[in-house]
Design a protein around this motif. Structure first.
Motif, PDB file in Angstrom:
ATOM      1  N   LEU A 215      -7.618   4.205  -2.847  1.00  0.00           N
ATOM      2  CA  LEU A 215      -6.370   3.524  -3.164  1.00  0.00           C
ATOM      3  C   LEU A 215      -5.180   4.410  -2.803  1.00  0.00           C
ATOM      4  O   LEU A 215      -4.711   5.219  -3.596  1.00  0.00           O
ATOM      5  N   PHE A 216      -4.658   4.209  -1.587  1.00  0.00           N
ATOM      6  CA  PHE A 216      -3.519   4.982  -1.129  1.00  0.00           C
ATOM      7  C   PHE A 216      -2.253   4.652  -1.907  1.00  0.00           C
ATOM      8  O   PHE A 216      -1.271   5.391  -1.845  1.00  0.00           O
ATOM      9  N   ALA A 217      -2.251   3.539  -2.625  1.00  0.00           N
ATOM     10  CA  ALA A 217      -1.069   3.137  -3.391  1.00  0.00           C
ATOM     11  C   ALA A 217      -1.087   3.700  -4.805  1.00  0.00           C
ATOM     12  O   ALA A 217      -0.211   3.361  -5.606  1.00  0.00           O
ATOM     13  N   TYR A 218      -2.040   4.549  -5.139  1.00  0.00           N
ATOM     14  CA  TYR A 218      -2.181   5.044  -6.513  1.00  0.00           C
ATOM     15  C   TYR A 218      -0.901   5.747  -6.976  1.00  0.00           C
ATOM     16  O   TYR A 218      -0.388   5.487  -8.070  1.00  0.00           O
TER      17      TYR A 218
ATOM     18  N   THR B 277     -11.902   0.409   7.036  1.00  0.00           N
ATOM     19  CA  THR B 277     -10.624   0.707   7.674  1.00  0.00           C
ATOM     20  C   THR B 277      -9.573  -0.319   7.284  1.00  0.00           C
ATOM     21  O   THR B 277      -8.429   0.027   6.943  1.00  0.00           O
ATOM     22  N   GLU B 278      -9.956  -1.590   7.295  1.00  0.00           N
ATOM     23  CA  GLU B 278      -9.023  -2.646   6.917  1.00  0.00           C
ATOM     24  C   GLU B 278      -8.613  -2.523   5.447  1.00  0.00           C
ATOM     25  O   GLU B 278      -7.456  -2.767   5.091  1.00  0.00           O
ATOM     26  N   THR B 279      -9.572  -2.138   4.609  1.00  0.00           N
ATOM     27  CA  THR B 279      -9.266  -1.929   3.195  1.00  0.00           C
ATOM     28  C   THR B 279      -8.240  -0.823   3.027  1.00  0.00           C
ATOM     29  O   THR B 279      -7.287  -0.943   2.238  1.00  0.00           O
ATOM     30  N   LEU B 280      -8.411   0.244   3.777  1.00  0.00           N
ATOM     31  CA  LEU B 280      -7.483   1.372   3.717  1.00  0.00           C
ATOM     32  C   LEU B 280      -6.084   0.942   4.146  1.00  0.00           C
ATOM     33  O   LEU B 280      -5.084   1.315   3.520  1.00  0.00           O
ATOM     34  N   VAL B 281      -6.008   0.150   5.200  1.00  0.00           N
ATOM     35  CA  VAL B 281      -4.709  -0.320   5.697  1.00  0.00           C
ATOM     36  C   VAL B 281      -4.002  -1.174   4.649  1.00  0.00           C
ATOM     37  O   VAL B 281      -2.784  -1.062   4.457  1.00  0.00           O
TER      38      VAL B 281
ATOM     39  N   THR C 133      -4.259  -0.965   1.378  1.00  0.00           N
ATOM     40  CA  THR C 133      -3.734  -0.125   0.299  1.00  0.00           C
ATOM     41  C   THR C 133      -2.497   0.649   0.762  1.00  0.00           C
ATOM     42  O   THR C 133      -1.562   0.858  -0.030  1.00  0.00           O
ATOM     43  N   ILE C 134      -2.481   1.057   2.020  1.00  0.00           N
ATOM     44  CA  ILE C 134      -1.298   1.736   2.551  1.00  0.00           C
ATOM     45  C   ILE C 134      -0.113   0.770   2.606  1.00  0.00           C
ATOM     46  O   ILE C 134       1.013   1.122   2.243  1.00  0.00           O
ATOM     47  N   ALA C 135      -0.376  -0.460   3.039  1.00  0.00           N
ATOM     48  CA  ALA C 135       0.684  -1.474   3.100  1.00  0.00           C
ATOM     49  C   ALA C 135       1.234  -1.757   1.701  1.00  0.00           C
ATOM     50  O   ALA C 135       2.453  -1.897   1.516  1.00  0.00           O
ATOM     51  N   PHE C 136       0.343  -1.840   0.713  1.00  0.00           N
ATOM     52  CA  PHE C 136       0.765  -2.076  -0.669  1.00  0.00           C
ATOM     53  C   PHE C 136       1.659  -0.937  -1.148  1.00  0.00           C
ATOM     54  O   PHE C 136       2.678  -1.166  -1.824  1.00  0.00           O
ATOM     55  N   ALA C 137       1.290   0.293  -0.781  1.00  0.00           N
ATOM     56  CA  ALA C 137       2.095   1.458  -1.158  1.00  0.00           C
ATOM     57  C   ALA C 137       3.483   1.379  -0.526  1.00  0.00           C
ATOM     58  O   ALA C 137       4.498   1.675  -1.180  1.00  0.00           O
ATOM     59  N   MET C 138       3.542   0.985   0.743  1.00  0.00           N
ATOM     60  CA  MET C 138       4.830   0.896   1.435  1.00  0.00           C
ATOM     61  C   MET C 138       5.714  -0.186   0.816  1.00  0.00           C
ATOM     62  O   MET C 138       6.936  -0.012   0.689  1.00  0.00           O
ATOM     63  N   ILE C 139       5.104  -1.291   0.407  1.00  0.00           N
ATOM     64  CA  ILE C 139       5.872  -2.371  -0.226  1.00  0.00           C
ATOM     65  C   ILE C 139       6.481  -1.881  -1.544  1.00  0.00           C
ATOM     66  O   ILE C 139       7.663  -2.111  -1.828  1.00  0.00           O
ATOM     67  N   LEU C 140       5.679  -1.199  -2.358  1.00  0.00           N
ATOM     68  CA  LEU C 140       6.190  -0.684  -3.622  1.00  0.00           C
ATOM     69  C   LEU C 140       7.319   0.324  -3.398  1.00  0.00           C
ATOM     70  O   LEU C 140       8.330   0.319  -4.117  1.00  0.00           O
ATOM     71  N   THR C 141       7.155   1.189  -2.397  1.00  0.00           N
ATOM     72  CA  THR C 141       8.200   2.171  -2.092  1.00  0.00           C
ATOM     73  C   THR C 141       9.485   1.487  -1.671  1.00  0.00           C
ATOM     74  O   THR C 141      10.589   1.879  -2.102  1.00  0.00           O
TER      75      THR C 141
END
Length: 293
Positions: free
Chosen positions: A36-39, A92-96, A98-106
């Motif tokens: 979860l890159f958005a943690y 890989t798609e799962t990772l992308v 979570t990264i997208a979710f992190a960017m949205i929150l930021t």
């Protein structure tokens, strides 16, 4: 000697928080196979929500409860977004996602909350409200709360995983998902449970950050996630025991470097140590992924 003890105390406090971050991220990895890159962004968004609720209501209790609720909701929101990808083993798609979710929150924090400016909590809450000094050694209420809360949470998690039916189910899924399916363990239900626990840990981490640093910026989430990754790699990807040990090691290294080295070498030296561990023992100090004891 007093200086060393002061840095040691600071390292234990930092390590307690880092361990909680690593445990939350590792739990999702071993049970749900999700990194979860958005943690970190979820942690910081919870801090923003606590700040906003306190600003509106003036109540620290409501602010803390709100922070915990937001972290749980955001973490659980990720699960259905990833469900289909996880079941198809599209890592890989799962990772992308979570990264997208992190960017949205930021972006939400930087564009729509406090006009993108840093937030700061009142001085009467930061530091825990009291402190004790012994020469150069200063222990704040927040330091005590962080260490005690972290120890209690770690012990509670160990008890939950080894002594309860739900915890044993999570361990079974982490050990062998196919065998768990054959045994009739409801995978979707237990996956949601792992996300809920991770959400709870992220919310508590947000509260500990409020007590210790008392400020947050939209980009702080990246820093939190980065520390979580370092802890996981140091202790072992998928090892909850490694997350605890790795968190304290990283916290102690950072505080000792900050105290004894001139200049801002904290991240360089800390990450250098992590690199050495990875090179010498690629699986981390406590083994490879799925070794969750």
């Amino acid at each position: 000697m007093e200086v060393f003890i002061a840095y040691l105390e600071a390292g234990i406090v930092s390590g307690s928080i880092y361990s909680l971050i690593g445990i939350g991220m590792n739990l999702l990895l071993v049970v749900s196979h999700v990194f979860l890159f958005a943690y970190g962004e979820i942690v910081v968004m919870s801090m923003y929500m606590a700040w906003l609720i306190h600003k509106i209501t003036g109540s620290f209790l409501l602010a803390f409860v709100g922070a915990g609720a937001v972290s749980m909701i955001l973490t659980l929101l990720v699960e259905p977004l990833l469900r289909g990808l996880r079941e198809k083993r599209l890592l890989t798609e799962t990772l992308v996602i979570t990264i997208a979710f992190a960017m949205i929150l930021t972006d939400i924090m930087s564009q729509h909350l406090n006009a993108g400016l840093p937030i700061a909590f009142p001085k009467n809450i930061v530091g825990g409200g009291w402190d004790i000094s012994f020469g150069l050694i200063r222990v704040t209420g927040a330091d005590v709360y962080v260490v005690v809360a972290s120890v209690i949470l770690m012990i509670s998690l160990v008890y939950f995983l080894f002594k309860t039916k739900q915890g044993k189910g999570l361990r079974a899924i982490a050990h062998n998902i196919q065998a768990a399916r054959l045994l009739g363990i409801p995978l979707r239900k237990y996956t949601l449970l792992s996300f809920a626990i991770a959400g709870l840990l992220s919310g508590l981490t947000a509260l500990l950050f409020i007590l210790t640093i008392g400020v947050a910026t939209p980009t702080l989430g990246e820093h939190v996630t980065f520390k979580g990754m370092a802890v996981m790699m140091l202790g072992g990807m998928g090892s909850l025991k490694g997350a605890v040990v790795g968190g304290y090691i990283l916290g102690l290294i950072e505080c000792m470097v900050r105290g004894y080295f001139i200049g801002d070498w904290v991240d360089a030296i800390a990450m250098g140590c992590v690199m050495i561990v990875i090179i010498v023992k690629p699986g981390g100090l406590f083994g490879a992924a799925h070794e969750h004891s």
